[in-house]
Design a protein around this motif. Structure first.
Motif, PDB file in Angstrom:
ATOM      1  N   VAL A 194       0.741  -1.097  -0.034  1.00  0.00           N
ATOM      2  CA  VAL A 194      -0.082  -0.001   0.055  1.00  0.00           C
ATOM      3  C   VAL A 194       0.926   1.372   0.118  1.00  0.00           C
ATOM      4  CG1 VAL A 194      -1.645   1.398   1.291  1.00  0.00           C
ATOM      5  CG2 VAL A 194      -1.929  -1.162   1.109  1.00  0.00           C
ATOM      6  N   LEU A 195       1.912   1.296   0.894  1.00  0.00           N
ATOM      7  CA  LEU A 195       2.766   2.409   0.897  1.00  0.00           C
ATOM      8  C   LEU A 195       3.505   2.688  -0.508  1.00  0.00           C
ATOM      9  CD1 LEU A 195       4.170   2.063   4.422  1.00  0.00           C
ATOM     10  CD2 LEU A 195       2.590   3.492   3.832  1.00  0.00           C
ATOM     11  N   GLY A 196       3.941   1.663  -1.077  1.00  0.00           N
ATOM     12  CA  GLY A 196       4.701   1.565  -2.355  1.00  0.00           C
ATOM     13  C   GLY A 196       3.702   2.340  -3.296  1.00  0.00           C
ATOM     14  N   LEU A 197       2.515   1.937  -3.595  1.00  0.00           N
ATOM     15  CA  LEU A 197       1.388   2.258  -4.376  1.00  0.00           C
ATOM     16  C   LEU A 197       1.403   3.909  -4.206  1.00  0.00           C
ATOM     17  CD1 LEU A 197      -0.611   2.079  -6.685  1.00  0.00           C
ATOM     18  CD2 LEU A 197      -2.345   1.563  -4.851  1.00  0.00           C
ATOM     19  N   SER A 198       1.378   4.355  -2.813  1.00  0.00           N
ATOM     20  CA  SER A 198       1.116   5.895  -2.436  1.00  0.00           C
ATOM     21  C   SER A 198       2.498   6.410  -3.084  1.00  0.00           C
ATOM     22  CB  SER A 198       0.764   5.891  -0.927  1.00  0.00           C
ATOM     23  OG  SER A 198      -0.078   5.330  -0.836  1.00  0.00           O
ATOM     24  N   ASN A 199       3.449   5.924  -2.993  1.00  0.00           N
ATOM     25  CA  ASN A 199       4.721   6.467  -3.120  1.00  0.00           C
ATOM     26  C   ASN A 199       5.040   6.602  -4.942  1.00  0.00           C
ATOM     27  OD1 ASN A 199       7.494   7.218  -2.795  1.00  0.00           O
ATOM     28  ND2 ASN A 199       8.182   5.209  -3.281  1.00  0.00           N
ATOM     29  N   GLY A 200       4.626   5.538  -5.430  1.00  0.00           N
ATOM     30  CA  GLY A 200       4.579   5.668  -7.004  1.00  0.00           C
ATOM     31  C   GLY A 200       3.532   7.108  -7.497  1.00  0.00           C
ATOM     32  N   LEU A 201       2.493   7.011  -6.950  1.00  0.00           N
ATOM     33  CA  LEU A 201       1.652   7.851  -7.342  1.00  0.00           C
ATOM     34  C   LEU A 201       2.094   9.550  -7.040  1.00  0.00           C
ATOM     35  CD1 LEU A 201      -1.959   6.306  -6.245  1.00  0.00           C
ATOM     36  CD2 LEU A 201      -1.241   6.745  -8.514  1.00  0.00           C
ATOM     37  N   VAL A 202       2.660   9.715  -5.791  1.00  0.00           N
ATOM     38  CA  VAL A 202       3.207  10.777  -5.585  1.00  0.00           C
ATOM     39  C   VAL A 202       4.403  11.443  -6.346  1.00  0.00           C
ATOM     40  CG1 VAL A 202       4.209  12.578  -3.907  1.00  0.00           C
ATOM     41  CG2 VAL A 202       2.307  11.106  -3.274  1.00  0.00           C
ATOM     42  N   ASN A 203       5.350  10.356  -6.522  1.00  0.00           N
ATOM     43  CA  ASN A 203       6.482  10.621  -7.263  1.00  0.00           C
ATOM     44  C   ASN A 203       6.225  11.098  -8.778  1.00  0.00           C
ATOM     45  OD1 ASN A 203       7.839  10.553  -5.053  1.00  0.00           O
ATOM     46  ND2 ASN A 203       8.910   8.483  -5.317  1.00  0.00           N
ATOM     47  N   ALA A 204       5.510  10.102  -9.333  1.00  0.00           N
ATOM     48  CA  ALA A 204       4.937  10.207 -10.793  1.00  0.00           C
ATOM     49  C   ALA A 204       4.434  11.522 -11.204  1.00  0.00           C
ATOM     50  CB  ALA A 204       4.328   9.052 -11.433  1.00  0.00           C
ATOM     51  N   ALA A 205       3.393  11.962 -10.032  1.00  0.00           N
ATOM     52  CA  ALA A 205       2.465  13.210 -10.393  1.00  0.00           C
ATOM     53  C   ALA A 205       3.408  14.500 -10.357  1.00  0.00           C
ATOM     54  CB  ALA A 205       1.512  13.079  -9.233  1.00  0.00           C
ATOM     55  N   VAL A 206       4.581  14.553  -9.451  1.00  0.00           N
ATOM     56  CA  VAL A 206       5.273  15.685  -9.381  1.00  0.00           C
ATOM     57  C   VAL A 206       5.642  16.155 -10.670  1.00  0.00           C
ATOM     58  CG1 VAL A 206       7.044  16.697  -8.239  1.00  0.00           C
ATOM     59  CG2 VAL A 206       5.570  15.368  -6.743  1.00  0.00           C
TER      60      VAL A 206
END
Length: 511
Positions: A382-394
């Motif tokens: 779950v934390l990995g999914l959140s990490n990827g969404l934020v990093n790719a959105a920026v």
């Protein structure tokens, strides 16, 4: 709709040419560069228990803080330099510095020398902002969005093997083997990028704000020392209060200097625009949380339960790959989702909000789901999914909200916020953990579970607060376009003249 964006250098991709072998190889090697960046942060997190055995200290957070503090100062300086001298050229300088730092870490005889090496590795963090800017300059628009998301979040094959490889290196060569590999890997990528990645021809006239960088570095360092050493020195001792005063004076001087400088290291006027303010603050909080979680997960998994605490799976570094790999793969999957949907009209800020919501849910999960391999596996995913969404959105939000001619300096300023906050969070986390620390007689440090719980609650509150602020106050409204921002700035027409056609609001990020 804008016309297709012309490539700006010979050998780059022509409009509408799609993926070429050179673009594919370029994307692969640029992704490998950011895998080297990820390796620089991840390997220390996984190797931290082994490092603390050789250098017993409760200040292990400085291995990460030094790395990110150095990167925070280097990012805007290198962003300005990229606008002046070329993005690929500056990328290579950052890689060479990182390789030299890894070499120093590999042979470090003391904890202090190890920190020096980590400081030299820090400038590689500028690649997080420089690579998407370079991609925007030399890739066709639709390919630029997918390439940016892939390079920022990594490629699945690397995510699959990196945790296992790090574990194998530690078990076979010790923690120093990590830095020897990082040295060879980083320097080899310089040659690969030189061969396949074209240089951007976009240039701006600007000056490097060395004074601003020095004031910011000194101020942040003094405040971090106050936070880190307050418990052992005494929060109200003369030495501690002097550090806090020095930090406050330097930071106040930095703000005054920034308002008066012609080309400041941080352009405060950028943050009058809600999209950039959102991505700077939201990205900083998301990135800062990610860094501390990447340290909490190995500590929870690698600590033996026999240490007398109520947590700890006692995994080996190789066995930890069973948790680190799904965490990394979910990060990659999220990045691919962003790269797929943004060119098809989805606003990248949606994915930033989803990532923050994931952090607000995932960190409390980790408080309760850490007693078995399966529970830690689920929380890590779950934390990995959140990490990827934020990093790719920026990077996609930055590309959408910034004229092409300002990409280097603006991305560097946003990256300063991300890496600056990431420099602060490990020190604050280890300050929270310090009262719950036990120095083991055989070497190493173990923290009580209560310390982890306090920190995880703090991260959940931060993520939730940023989600509410972002959706209510900072969400981009209809009509807040990059063209309006350019039109409102004095001399903007001349400054943005070099940007290729189609690089405005409907450039790569909008597809």
């Amino acid at each position: 709709m804008s016309e297709p964006r012309q490539a700006v250098i010979g050998g780059g991709a022509a409009p509408g040419s799609g993926w070429t072998p050179r673009l594919v190889l370029s994307t692969l090697f640029l992704a490998m560069i950011l895998e080297a960046l990820s390796l620089g942060a991840t390997m220390v997190s996984i190797g931290l228990p082994e490092i603390l055995k050789e250098f017993p200290t409760t200040q292990g957070g400085w291995l990460t803080t030094t790395y990110f503090l150095s990167g925070a100062i280097a990012c805007p300086l290198l962003g300005k330099a990229a606008d002046l001298f070329g993005k690929r050229r500056v990328l290579m300088v950052a890689l060479l510095l990182s390789g030299a730092g890894a070499l120093i870490c590999a042979v470090a005889p003391t904890f202090g020398v190890l920190l020096v090496g980590r400081a030299l590795q820090g400038p590689v963090l500028a690649t997080l902002s420089l690579i998407p800017s370079l991609i925007r300059d030399v890739y066709p628009p639709r390919q630029a969005v997918l390439a940016s998301s892939i390079t920022i979040t990594g490629l699945g094959v690397f995510a699959l093997f990196t945790p296992l490889f790090i574990g194998w290196l530690i078990e076979s060569s010790g923690w120093r083997g990590l830095f020897w590999f990082d040295t060879v890997w980083t320097l080899a990528l310089c040659g690969a990028m030189l061969l396949v990645t074209p240089e951007s021809k976009l240039r701006q006239q600007a000056r490097l704000d060395v004074l601003g960088g020095a004031l910011l570095t000194g101020g942040v360092l003094a405040v971090l020392l106050y936070v880190s050493m307050g418990r052992s020195w005494g929060w109200l001792s003369g030495r501690e209060l002097f550090l806090l005063l020095i930090g406050a004076v330097l930071l106040a001087s930095f703000l005054l200097h920034t308002r008066r400088a012609q080309d400041p290291i941080v352009n405060l006027s950028l943050f009058r625009r809600k999209p950039l303010l959102l991505v700077a603050i939201g990205g900083a909080i998301g990135y800062g949380i990610s860094i501390t979680i990447s340290q909490v997960l190995p500590l929870l998994a690698l600590t033996p339960r026999e240490a007398g605490h109520t947590y700890g799976l006692g995994l080996t570094t190789v066995e930890y790959a069973g948790i680190g790999t799904p965490h990394a793969l979910m990060t990659v999957a999220a990045g691919l989702l962003v790269g797929f949907f943004v060119p098809r009209g989805r606003h990248p800020q949606i994915f930033l909000f989803l990532g923050l919501a994931g952090w607000a849910v995932g960190t409390p999960l980790l408080i309760f789901l850490n007693d078995s391999f399966g529970e830690l596996f689920l929380a890590a995913a779950v934390l990995g999914l959140s990490n990827g969404l934020v990093n790719a959105a920026v990077p996609n939000i930055v590309m959408r909200a910034t004229p092409a001619g300002d990409q280097g300096s603006t991305a560097g300023t946003v990256q300063l916020c991300q890496t600056g906050f990431s420099a602060v969070t490990p020190v604050v986390m280890f300050a929270v953990l310090a009262p719950h620390a036990t120095l083991l007689t055989g070497g190493g440090v173990v923290y009580a579970e209560q310390g982890f719980r306090i920190w995880l609650v703090v991260t959940a509150v931060l993520a939730l607060a940023m989600l509410l602020i972002g959706t209510v106050l900072l969400r981009e409204r209809r009509g807040e376009s990059v063209q309006e921002f350019v039109a409102d700035r004095p001399g903007a027409a001349a400054k943005s003249a070099p940007q290729p056609a189609g690089a405005g609001a409907e450039g790569p990020a909008a597809g």
